[in-house]
Design a protein around this motif. Structure first.
Motif, PDB file in Angstrom:
ATOM      1  N   UNK A 123       8.417 -18.050 -10.746  1.00  0.00           N
ATOM      2  CA  UNK A 123       9.384 -17.509  -9.994  1.00  0.00           C
ATOM      3  C   UNK A 123       9.511 -15.655 -10.429  1.00  0.00           C
ATOM      4  N   UNK A 124       9.820 -15.522 -12.117  1.00  0.00           N
ATOM      5  CA  UNK A 124       9.478 -14.683 -12.834  1.00  0.00           C
ATOM      6  C   UNK A 124       8.966 -13.134 -12.180  1.00  0.00           C
ATOM      7  N   UNK A 125       7.657 -13.630 -11.391  1.00  0.00           N
ATOM      8  CA  UNK A 125       6.481 -12.581 -10.867  1.00  0.00           C
ATOM      9  C   UNK A 125       7.306 -11.814  -9.516  1.00  0.00           C
ATOM     10  N   UNK A 126       7.841 -13.608  -9.015  1.00  0.00           N
ATOM     11  CA  UNK A 126       7.851 -12.854  -6.975  1.00  0.00           C
ATOM     12  C   UNK A 126       8.722 -12.193  -7.520  1.00  0.00           C
ATOM     13  N   UNK A 127       9.187 -11.773  -7.932  1.00  0.00           N
ATOM     14  CA  UNK A 127      11.476 -11.051  -8.549  1.00  0.00           C
ATOM     15  C   UNK A 127      10.195  -9.657  -8.777  1.00  0.00           C
ATOM     16  N   UNK A 128       9.354  -9.326  -9.326  1.00  0.00           N
ATOM     17  CA  UNK A 128       8.935  -8.112  -9.605  1.00  0.00           C
ATOM     18  C   UNK A 128       8.324  -7.600  -8.782  1.00  0.00           C
ATOM     19  N   UNK A 129       8.273  -8.344  -7.625  1.00  0.00           N
ATOM     20  CA  UNK A 129       7.215  -7.200  -6.505  1.00  0.00           C
ATOM     21  C   UNK A 129       8.623  -6.413  -5.831  1.00  0.00           C
ATOM     22  N   UNK A 130       7.415  -5.151  -5.303  1.00  0.00           N
ATOM     23  CA  UNK A 130       7.926  -4.461  -4.305  1.00  0.00           C
ATOM     24  C   UNK A 130       7.600  -3.608  -3.911  1.00  0.00           C
ATOM     25  N   UNK A 131       7.757  -3.090  -3.029  1.00  0.00           N
ATOM     26  CA  UNK A 131       6.897  -3.362  -0.853  1.00  0.00           C
ATOM     27  C   UNK A 131       6.429  -1.670  -1.438  1.00  0.00           C
ATOM     28  N   UNK A 132       5.269  -1.265  -0.847  1.00  0.00           N
ATOM     29  CA  UNK A 132       4.801  -0.142  -0.659  1.00  0.00           C
ATOM     30  C   UNK A 132       3.859   0.850  -0.705  1.00  0.00           C
ATOM     31  N   UNK A 133       3.694   1.130   1.165  1.00  0.00           N
ATOM     32  CA  UNK A 133       2.503   2.161   2.126  1.00  0.00           C
ATOM     33  C   UNK A 133       2.151   0.823   2.573  1.00  0.00           C
ATOM     34  N   UNK A 134       0.708   1.122   2.739  1.00  0.00           N
ATOM     35  CA  UNK A 134      -0.377  -0.336   3.590  1.00  0.00           C
ATOM     36  C   UNK A 134      -1.485  -0.321   3.839  1.00  0.00           C
ATOM     37  N   UNK A 135      -2.263  -0.599   3.359  1.00  0.00           N
ATOM     38  CA  UNK A 135      -3.779  -0.641   4.218  1.00  0.00           C
ATOM     39  C   UNK A 135      -3.908  -1.930   3.603  1.00  0.00           C
ATOM     40  N   UNK A 136      -3.794  -3.446   4.336  1.00  0.00           N
ATOM     41  CA  UNK A 136      -3.523  -4.988   4.526  1.00  0.00           C
ATOM     42  C   UNK A 136      -5.154  -4.766   4.982  1.00  0.00           C
ATOM     43  N   UNK A 137      -6.209  -5.666   3.552  1.00  0.00           N
ATOM     44  CA  UNK A 137      -7.877  -6.081   4.105  1.00  0.00           C
ATOM     45  C   UNK A 137      -7.514  -7.814   3.992  1.00  0.00           C
ATOM     46  N   UNK A 138      -7.416  -8.764   4.617  1.00  0.00           N
ATOM     47  CA  UNK A 138      -6.660 -10.086   4.580  1.00  0.00           C
ATOM     48  C   UNK A 138      -8.161 -10.736   4.342  1.00  0.00           C
ATOM     49  N   UNK A 139      -9.170 -10.262   4.237  1.00  0.00           N
ATOM     50  CA  UNK A 139     -10.827 -10.694   4.054  1.00  0.00           C
ATOM     51  C   UNK A 139     -10.516 -10.508   2.789  1.00  0.00           C
ATOM     52  N   UNK A 140     -10.486  -9.203   2.204  1.00  0.00           N
ATOM     53  CA  UNK A 140     -10.193  -9.517   1.248  1.00  0.00           C
ATOM     54  C   UNK A 140      -9.743  -9.876  -0.338  1.00  0.00           C
ATOM     55  N   UNK A 141      -8.241 -10.325   0.147  1.00  0.00           N
ATOM     56  CA  UNK A 141      -7.616 -11.535  -0.726  1.00  0.00           C
ATOM     57  C   UNK A 141      -8.393 -13.012  -0.849  1.00  0.00           C
ATOM     58  N   UNK A 142      -8.713 -13.020   0.218  1.00  0.00           N
ATOM     59  CA  UNK A 142      -9.445 -14.550   0.910  1.00  0.00           C
ATOM     60  C   UNK A 142     -10.569 -14.412  -0.542  1.00  0.00           C
ATOM     61  N   UNK A 143     -11.528 -13.611  -0.112  1.00  0.00           N
ATOM     62  CA  UNK A 143     -12.819 -13.478  -0.808  1.00  0.00           C
ATOM     63  C   UNK A 143     -12.072 -13.366  -2.444  1.00  0.00           C
ATOM     64  N   UNK A 144     -10.672 -12.982  -2.289  1.00  0.00           N
ATOM     65  CA  UNK A 144     -10.662 -12.808  -4.479  1.00  0.00           C
ATOM     66  C   UNK A 144      -9.604 -13.809  -4.700  1.00  0.00           C
ATOM     67  N   UNK A 145      -9.308 -14.578  -3.760  1.00  0.00           N
ATOM     68  CA  UNK A 145      -8.320 -15.900  -4.434  1.00  0.00           C
ATOM     69  C   UNK A 145     -10.009 -17.341  -4.463  1.00  0.00           C
ATOM     70  N   UNK A 146     -10.694 -17.064  -3.103  1.00  0.00           N
ATOM     71  CA  UNK A 146     -11.535 -17.577  -3.550  1.00  0.00           C
ATOM     72  C   UNK A 146     -12.500 -17.929  -4.178  1.00  0.00           C
ATOM     73  N   UNK A 147     -12.900 -16.725  -4.943  1.00  0.00           N
ATOM     74  CA  UNK A 147     -13.499 -16.607  -5.989  1.00  0.00           C
ATOM     75  C   UNK A 147     -13.338 -16.788  -7.119  1.00  0.00           C
ATOM     76  N   UNK A 148     -12.315 -16.152  -7.899  1.00  0.00           N
ATOM     77  CA  UNK A 148     -11.205 -15.446  -8.865  1.00  0.00           C
ATOM     78  C   UNK A 148     -10.713 -17.193  -9.086  1.00  0.00           C
ATOM     79  N   UNK A 149      -9.640 -17.753  -8.769  1.00  0.00           N
ATOM     80  CA  UNK A 149      -9.189 -18.928  -9.335  1.00  0.00           C
ATOM     81  C   UNK A 149      -9.623 -19.498  -9.588  1.00  0.00           C
TER      82      UNK A 149
END
Length: 392
Positions: A123-149
């Motif tokens: 909850x705390x971390x959600x309230x710290x998120x801010x938006x800015x610009x954007x280059x959205x790499x879906x494959x990269x973030x899915x790979x990161x979550x799969x491998x790092x968590x």
């Protein structure tokens, strides 16, 4: 001579058994050992693990607001699930991606929080998120979550990824097809939530990603404000929550700080809406909301000898001059008070949900982030053999 042979045989059998136990870490071997010596092994509980991957580029302010608004609703959906009559451990992780304020060499991805049972941190971390610009790499973030968590490996574990955004799903150097296939090999089900029209989500390959993952594809209007249903039970649940906060007995170096953070997340929920504050209060009344790392009431549930291990200076100032017996009595009373309040909130929550369900039937169910996630959670839960009890 006979005795020597017998002892040698015993040593051989013991060494073979040790080697076999060392190699076999399956749940069946653990169960066998536990049956031989119940104190030897504590059977791990099944897990429901949910990773939220949120696009924080410029156009996604509405998505972040929906995530803030629906966190506790999602948690309460998860708490309705049982596996063979047992409540699973619930862990949530949070990533942001597509934000130009993040490191380009890391594909504009940041792990905001790892898989954790500490729901106040999410909850705390959600309230710290801010938006800015954007280059959205879906494959990269899915790979990161799969491998790092740190994903579970028990057959009944539910492992879910929810990725939400509004740009092409195939951007970046890392193939979304390969990333999703790797996730699926680990029985991680990737669900996609496109912030825009159904047709655009299909054209931009968000549906294709979900199809490869055997997950669900949704589209939502992320700019639409959440519509809440107020109920006659909200005020009383809120009152019980405030009284329940007084039952937390902080201890340790982080105790006072973490107790303050708990109150801060209450305030954050209340700022969003009265209904969101009520949803959080309902979550706090359930077993999934535990704070044994800083709350003595929860700690004692996990460790009966906790009083012997905690130093006087680690207690709140008002308890430092009391005897161990007096501290135990104080904590026991707080535990009793909390249980009564949790029971009352639980009973009120059932009536509240019945009221909401009745009112929701009168109008079209809202299509938002929380509902999308709830629908897919319940769908996969049934596939995995979980039961759903919304009266919990």
């Amino acid at each position: 001579m006979k005795r020597s042979i017998t002892m040698a045989g015993l040593l051989l059998i013991t060494s073979l058994c040790f080697a076999g136990c060392k190699q076999d870490s399956s749940p069946d071997s653990a169960l066998t050992l536990a049956q031989t010596d119940p104190q030897a092994v504590t059977a791990p509980s099944n897990k429901i693990q949910v990773a939220l991957l949120l696009d924080t580029s410029n156009s996604m302010d509405g998505l972040i607001e929906q995530a803030k608004s629906r966190l506790w609703n999602i948690v309460n959906t998860l708490t309705t699930l049982k596996y063979e009559g047992q409540s699973p451990e619930i862990q949530i992780a949070l990533y942001e991606y597509g934000n130009d304020g993040l490191d380009a060499s890391g594909n504009y991805i940041r792990q905001v929080a790892p898989l954790t049972t500490d729901l106040d941190v999410i909850s705390e971390k959600l309230f710290t998120l801010k938006t800015n610009g954007g280059s959205e790499y879906c494959g990269a973030v899915i790979q990161e979550a799969t491998q790092k968590l740190l994903w579970g490996n028990r057959p009944a574990d539910m492992k879910l990824v929810y990725i939400a955004g509004n740009e092409g799903f195939n951007q970046g150097r890392i193939s979304y097809k390969e990333a999703i296939s790797d996730a699926f090999k680990k029985e991680i089900f990737v669900n996609t939530i496109y912030c825009g029209s159904q047709r655009e989500g299909v054209e931009l390959l968000w549906k294709d990603g979900a199809d490869i993952a055997k997950g669900k594809y949704f589209n939502i209007d992320s700019n639409r404000a959440i519509e809440y249903i107020d109920t006659p039970y909200d005020d009383r649940i809120s009152e019980c929550n405030k009284r329940m906060n007084d039952t937390y007995v902080n201890y340790g170096a982080q105790g006072d700080y973490k107790k303050g953070k708990q109150l801060e997340q209450d305030s954050n929920a209340e700022v969003i809406s009265k209904a969101n504050y009520t949803e959080r209060a309902v979550s706090k009344s359930k077993k999934v909301y535990k704070n044994d790392s800083w709350d003595l009431v929860d700690k004692v549930k996990e460790d009966k000898d906790a009083f012997k291990k905690i130093k006087k200076e680690e207690l709140p100032k008002e308890l430092q001059n009391k005897s161990t017996a007096e501290v135990e009595a104080y904590v026991k009373q707080k535990a009793t008070d909390r249980e009564k309040l949790q029971k009352e909130i639980g009973e009120l929550a059932k009536k509240r949900q019945e009221y909401i369900d009745t009112e929701a039937k009168k109008s079209k169910k809202q299509d938002d982030l929380g509902n999308a996630i709830a629908v897919s959670i319940e769908g996969l839960a049934k596939q995995k053999g979980y039961t759903i009890d919304k009266t919990l």
